[in-house]
Design an enzyme around this catalytic site. Sequence first.
Site, PDB file in Angstrom:
ATOM      1  CD  GLU A  97      37.660  42.584  50.263  1.00  0.00           C
ATOM      2  OE1 GLU A  97      38.104  43.723  50.434  1.00  0.00           O
ATOM      3  OE2 GLU A  97      37.448  42.085  49.163  1.00  0.00           O
ATOM      4  CB  CYS A 116      36.090  34.899  47.540  1.00  0.00           C
ATOM      5  SG  CYS A 116      37.661  35.599  47.019  1.00  0.00           S
ATOM      6  CB  CYS A 123      49.584  40.302  47.790  1.00  0.00           C
ATOM      7  SG  CYS A 123      50.263  39.047  46.679  1.00  0.00           S
ATOM      8  CB  CYS A 127      49.750  41.959  40.124  1.00  0.00           C
ATOM      9  SG  CYS A 127      50.378  40.280  40.337  1.00  0.00           S
ATOM     10  CB  CYS A 130      46.189  43.401  42.154  1.00  0.00           C
ATOM     11  SG  CYS A 130      45.600  42.595  43.646  1.00  0.00           S
ATOM     12  N   GLY A 180      45.939  38.209  48.687  1.00  0.00           N
ATOM     13  CA  GLY A 180      47.156  37.433  48.903  1.00  0.00           C
ATOM     14  C   GLY A 180      47.363  36.327  47.893  1.00  0.00           C
ATOM     15  CD  GLU A 181      50.102  33.174  44.666  1.00  0.00           C
ATOM     16  OE1 GLU A 181      49.350  33.854  43.946  1.00  0.00           O
ATOM     17  OE2 GLU A 181      50.166  31.932  44.592  1.00  0.00           O
ATOM     18  CB  SER A 235      46.700  35.176  37.734  1.00  0.00           C
ATOM     19  OG  SER A 235      45.667  34.990  38.667  1.00  0.00           O
ATOM     20  CG  LEU A 236      48.511  32.995  31.115  1.00  0.00           C
ATOM     21  CD1 LEU A 236      49.490  32.189  31.959  1.00  0.00           C
ATOM     22  CD2 LEU A 236      47.750  32.068  30.168  1.00  0.00           C
ATOM     23  CG  HIS A 237      46.710  38.563  34.515  1.00  0.00           C
ATOM     24  ND1 HIS A 237      45.398  38.143  34.444  1.00  0.00           N
ATOM     25  CD2 HIS A 237      47.036  38.538  35.837  1.00  0.00           C
ATOM     26  CE1 HIS A 237      44.952  37.874  35.663  1.00  0.00           C
ATOM     27  NE2 HIS A 237      45.919  38.101  36.522  1.00  0.00           N
ATOM     28  CB  CYS A 354      38.984  39.735  45.936  1.00  0.00           C
ATOM     29  SG  CYS A 354      37.789  38.451  46.198  1.00  0.00           S
TER      30      CYS A 354
HETATM   31  N1  SAH Z   1      47.000  35.966  44.207  1.00  0.00           N
HETATM   32  C1  SAH Z   1      46.174  35.089  43.472  1.00  0.00           C
HETATM   33  C2  SAH Z   1      44.735  35.059  43.972  1.00  0.00           C
HETATM   34  C3  SAH Z   1      44.106  36.346  44.361  1.00  0.00           C
HETATM   35  S1  SAH Z   1      43.727  37.478  43.096  1.00  0.00           S
HETATM   36  C4  SAH Z   1      46.230  35.417  41.997  1.00  0.00           C
HETATM   37  O1  SAH Z   1      46.769  36.445  41.640  1.00  0.00           O
HETATM   38  O2  SAH Z   1      45.759  34.582  41.215  1.00  0.00           O
HETATM   39  C5  SAH Z   1      42.350  36.711  42.260  1.00  0.00           C
HETATM   40  C6  SAH Z   1      42.210  37.170  40.812  1.00  0.00           C
HETATM   41  O3  SAH Z   1      41.803  38.539  40.747  1.00  0.00           O
HETATM   42  C7  SAH Z   1      43.504  37.056  40.024  1.00  0.00           C
HETATM   43  O4  SAH Z   1      43.298  36.485  38.751  1.00  0.00           O
HETATM   44  C8  SAH Z   1      43.907  38.514  39.900  1.00  0.00           C
HETATM   45  O5  SAH Z   1      44.768  38.729  38.835  1.00  0.00           O
HETATM   46  C9  SAH Z   1      42.572  39.181  39.750  1.00  0.00           C
HETATM   47  N2  SAH Z   1      42.608  40.624  39.978  1.00  0.00           N
HETATM   48  C10 SAH Z   1      43.386  41.326  40.823  1.00  0.00           C
HETATM   49  N3  SAH Z   1      43.137  42.663  40.724  1.00  0.00           N
HETATM   50  C11 SAH Z   1      42.171  42.792  39.795  1.00  0.00           C
HETATM   51  C12 SAH Z   1      41.472  43.916  39.253  1.00  0.00           C
HETATM   52  N4  SAH Z   1      41.718  45.159  39.660  1.00  0.00           N
HETATM   53  N5  SAH Z   1      40.536  43.690  38.313  1.00  0.00           N
HETATM   54  C13 SAH Z   1      40.254  42.406  37.892  1.00  0.00           C
HETATM   55  N6  SAH Z   1      40.875  41.320  38.383  1.00  0.00           N
HETATM   56  C14 SAH Z   1      41.829  41.492  39.320  1.00  0.00           C
HETATM   57 FE1  SF4 Z   2      48.902  39.327  44.817  1.00  0.00          FE
HETATM   58 FE2  SF4 Z   2      47.162  38.061  43.199  1.00  0.00          FE
HETATM   59 FE3  SF4 Z   2      47.019  40.725  43.626  1.00  0.00          FE
HETATM   60 FE4  SF4 Z   2      49.020  39.732  42.190  1.00  0.00          FE
HETATM   61  S1  SF4 Z   2      46.822  39.668  41.652  1.00  0.00           S
HETATM   62  S2  SF4 Z   2      49.200  41.304  43.790  1.00  0.00           S
HETATM   63  S3  SF4 Z   2      49.387  37.827  43.248  1.00  0.00           S
HETATM   64  S4  SF4 Z   2      46.700  39.147  45.123  1.00  0.00           S
END
Ligand code: SAH
Ligand code: SF4
Length: 397
Positions: A97, A116, A123, A127, A130, A180-181, A235-237, A354
């Site tokens: 995508e 984007c 991936c 996480c 996601c 993806g990462e 991505s800290l979270h 995304c």
């Molecule tokens: N893998 C990389 C880049 C892709 S994800 C990463 O994790 O940084 C891009 C961003 O979207 C990241 O900060 C991720 O944590 C966030 N993200 C993923 N799923 C999400 C969701 N359901 N709601 C909000 N943000 C989300």
């Molecule tokens: Fe992969 Fe980023 Fe999604 Fe984590 S948030 S599963 S690293 S795409």
Amino acid sequence: MTRPRVVSEAVVDPYAVGRDGLAALLADEPGYRAAQVQRWLVRGVDDPHAMTDLPAALRERLAGALTPPPTVLRSTTADGGLTHKVLLRSGAGEAVESVLLLYPGAAGAAGRATVCVSTQAGCAMGCPFCATGQAGLRGQLGVGEIVRQVTVMQRRLATGAVRGDGIPDHVTNVVFMGMGEPLANLDATVAAVRWLNDPDGFALSARAITVSTVGLVPGIRRLADLGLPITLAVSLHAPDDALRDDLVPVNRSHPLAELLDACRDYRDRTRRRLTFEYVLIDGVNASLDQARRLARLVGDLGAHVNLIPLNPTPAVPWRAPSGNAQHAFLDVLRTAGVAATIRRNRGVEIDAACGQLYADYAMASGAVLPAARGAAERVAARPGDTAAAPGDTPARP
Ligand code: SAH
Ligand code: SF4
């Protein structure tokens, strides 16, 4: 001189071989042909039949020698035409995508057109909040497959298929925040960054390129070695290792102290302000105490914190906090002197939506198994302070 290995293959991806590869492919043509083809590629024209300043015989030959453009499986538009998502497939590969986010300029000012891009199909990082993470890793993308996500959008802008007041006719920014990462597909990511930044390629300033990572420390260090001021978004979270272990499982390999060390080095070497992404999940990581701890954790880095209200995702039992709770979290950060914003809930700067289109598609085809339940149960079972206390998130005046 040895020829690049790729030209001996029957079909090559023009965005993957680079200028040298094109020159080798066109070695029996006049020297200027490679530059001609490259100019078309940069404009997003990757079908040789449409390269009208080439002789017909050469167009025909290239059509057989270059991989065809990706197929658009699905295309959706949202936000009054300002967000365009496509699901693409190259050859027999996995679908991925990409999203185009338009930010019209006000009163004649140049707007932005941000793509984007995805770097992997699915991936492996797992996480639990996601959509992409639900799929597991289904394939690595090659550099051409990454760059062609940009060209698909570039073509739509250049041909006027996507247009509007204050909308540029070319891509102005690229964010590696799709599926993806990126740093788990490092070579392809770095090669794609080079193409985008190359003055004879897309000529995007490094500052217009953002790579978002879950926190793979070796990749962050390698990105710093490039010496390009690319924006790094991490991505800290979670403000502590215990919670981050569950929300971002890779934290078990690269815990916060190591990650923040690499971030500090990246900032010092590139002189770029860091961005931290923090998905807000109600009752999990969004209490005011967690905001205070987050401020203490990143306060001395001078970073920007992007708060992303959780986007609902199939099979994920969590939700975003209320608007008031989001703003209360933001206020704590700002009061502590941390620059922070709440990301508007679209696209990429969106983020998070995304992966959603892919998730819907993959779920419909039975390809995705929900993987979030275990983490949700572990977080719920954890003793301590992860949930907001009653009255902890006051309403805004
Ligand atoms: N893998 C990389 C880049 C892709 S994800 C990463 O994790 O940084 C891009 C961003 O979207 C990241 O900060 C991720 O944590 C966030 N993200 C993923 N799923 C999400 C969701 N359901 N709601 C909000 N943000 C989300
Ligand atoms: Fe992969 Fe980023 Fe999604 Fe984590 S948030 S599963 S690293 S795409």
